[in-house]
Design a protein around this motif. Structure first.
Motif, PDB file in Angstrom:
ATOM      1  N   SER A   1      -7.010   3.279  -4.597  1.00 22.16           N
ATOM      2  CA  SER A   1      -7.638   3.248  -3.270  1.00 22.16           C
ATOM      3  C   SER A   1      -6.658   3.751  -2.223  1.00 22.16           C
ATOM      4  O   SER A   1      -5.432   3.664  -2.377  1.00 22.16           O
ATOM      5  CB  SER A   1      -8.075   1.825  -2.925  1.00 22.16           C
TER       6      SER A   1
ATOM      7  N   GLY B   1      -7.900   1.867   2.871  1.00 26.82           N
ATOM      8  CA  GLY B   1      -8.855   1.056   2.125  1.00 26.82           C
ATOM      9  C   GLY B   1      -8.255  -0.257   1.658  1.00 26.82           C
ATOM     10  O   GLY B   1      -8.885  -1.328   1.772  1.00 26.82           O
ATOM     11  N   ARG B   2      -7.023  -0.177   1.151  1.00 30.36           N
ATOM     12  CA  ARG B   2      -6.360  -1.402   0.677  1.00 30.36           C
ATOM     13  C   ARG B   2      -6.112  -2.367   1.823  1.00 30.36           C
ATOM     14  O   ARG B   2      -6.341  -3.580   1.696  1.00 30.36           O
ATOM     15  CB  ARG B   2      -5.040  -1.047  -0.027  1.00 30.36           C
TER      16      ARG B   2
ATOM     17  N   GLU C   1      -9.330  -4.087   3.027  1.00 34.70           N
ATOM     18  CA  GLU C   1      -9.743  -5.170   2.134  1.00 34.70           C
ATOM     19  C   GLU C   1      -8.900  -6.419   2.371  1.00 34.70           C
ATOM     20  O   GLU C   1      -9.415  -7.541   2.358  1.00 34.70           O
ATOM     21  CB  GLU C   1      -9.646  -4.706   0.687  1.00 34.70           C
ATOM     22  N   GLU C   2      -7.598  -6.236   2.607  1.00 40.47           N
ATOM     23  CA  GLU C   2      -6.727  -7.380   2.907  1.00 40.47           C
ATOM     24  C   GLU C   2      -7.158  -8.088   4.192  1.00 40.47           C
ATOM     25  O   GLU C   2      -7.026  -9.314   4.309  1.00 40.47           O
ATOM     26  CB  GLU C   2      -5.279  -6.921   3.030  1.00 40.47           C
TER      27      GLU C   2
ATOM     28  N   GLY D   1     -10.164  -8.277   5.184  1.00 40.36           N
ATOM     29  CA  GLY D   1     -11.520  -8.786   5.010  1.00 40.36           C
ATOM     30  C   GLY D   1     -12.588  -7.935   5.661  1.00 40.36           C
ATOM     31  O   GLY D   1     -13.674  -8.441   5.994  1.00 40.36           O
TER      32      GLY D   1
ATOM     33  N   VAL E   1     -15.711  -1.983   3.567  1.00 41.76           N
ATOM     34  CA  VAL E   1     -15.150  -0.655   3.344  1.00 41.76           C
ATOM     35  C   VAL E   1     -16.225   0.283   2.802  1.00 41.76           C
ATOM     36  O   VAL E   1     -16.896  -0.029   1.813  1.00 41.76           O
ATOM     37  CB  VAL E   1     -13.962  -0.703   2.371  1.00 41.76           C
TER      38      VAL E   1
END
Length: 307
Positions: free
Chosen positions: A46, A50-51, A54-55, A57, A60
């Motif tokens: 990713s 993107g990473r 996601e961290e 919250g 995406v």
């Protein structure tokens, strides 16, 4: 205010974090490019944005091009405006029309100079000493939309493209936040770009090859502009040698272009005008090492010449 954020590389992470941390802004979703193969094993990975999303919250969306499905997903976010930092694809008219207040792009140059994929890299390679960032309203052209705001910064002696991009990403984050709020409220009115445009084409491996017939300053500028990617390199005895930072060496005279000599505890290379000092090198198939250690290993050669 509801904002969609679009970005892909590490450079685009700091602005995302700034928007997410601002109480006036609600990042409703993040758009980034699809996972791409990384490393020798081509592991699908990713994007940095993107990473981080996601961290944090955040929802995406991943897409390399705009489809009807993506347009529906963008509308469904409920965003009023979009922020863009190095997303990596041109957006067609249907996408530009999705949000009430459009898309605001943070670009790392003083537009209209250095429109394109590698603005900082090309500016450094051209020997420019003033860099900057611009926020502007996206249109269908390549970084051609009207300007909202700008900032400038000076290139430092030890700067590379990597360090300048990292610094501008942080310095440009408040500029992006203020531009989004200002455009949405009507406080800031974008103005057409003015001045002579220049193109910042994406770098390829060949851009990293050092031309020893250039002047010492041009060699230094090329090396700093291609560091860390795609990296500076030269050839020695048919093998590629990667170069890390080099510095002008005005007191080292009498060296032919590409000629390498040890003088004291320093390693110098001649150019078409002056000389440069090497710091670290990486011969083919080996780990990076001190330039002095490498050069001492070549002392049994009659002469050492880079081409």
């Amino acid at each position: 205010m509801k904002v969609l954020y679009a970005g892909t590389p590490e450079t685009a992470v700091a602005p995302l974090e700034a928007l997410h941390a601002d109480p006036r802004i609600h990042v409703v979703a993040v758009l980034t490019r699809e996972p791409a193969p990384v490393g020798r094993k081509k592991v699908l990975t990713s994007s940095a944005v993107g990473r981080r999303a996601e961290e944090l919250g955040l929802p995406v969306l991943t897409a390399n091009r705009v489809t009807e499905e993506l347009l529906d997903d963008l509308r469904a976010t409920g965003a009023q405006i979009a922020a863009v930092v190095a997303y990596g694809a041109l957006l067609p008219a249907p996408a530009l029309a999705v949000f009430e207040h459009g898309w605001i792009n943070l670009h790392f140059s003083l537009l209209p100079r250095w429109r394109g994929a590698a603005p900082v890299q090309r500016a450094l390679m051209a020997g420019e000493r003033t860099v900057g960032a611009t926020t502007f309203v996206l249109d269908e052209g390549m970084d051609t939309g009207p300007v909202v705001a700008t900032l400038t910064d000076e290139v430092r002696e030890d700067d590379t493209a990597g360090s300048v991009l990292a610094r501008l990403a942080v310095e440009g984050s408040p500029l992006l936040v203020d531009s989004l709020l200002g455009v949405a409220s009507g406080r800031l009115q974008p103005v057409p770009q003015s001045g002579e445009p220049s193109a910042a084409h994406k770098l390829v491996g060949a851009d990293g090859r050092v031309r020893w017939e250039d002047t010492a300053h041009a060699v230094v500028d090329r090396v700093r502009g291609v560091t860390p990617e795609p990296g500076a390199w030269t050839e020695y005895e048919g093998q590629r040698v990667k170069l890390e930072r080099v510095a002008p060496a005005p007191d080292a005279t009498g060296l032919a272009p590409g000629g390498v000599e040890i003088r004291g505890k320093h390693v110098y290379v001649g150019t078409g005008g002056g000389a440069v000092e090497l710091t670290r090198v990486q011969p083919a198939g080996k780990k990076p090492m001190a330039a002095l250690d490498w050069a001492r290993g070549q002392q049994n050669r009659e002469q050492v010449v880079f081409v």
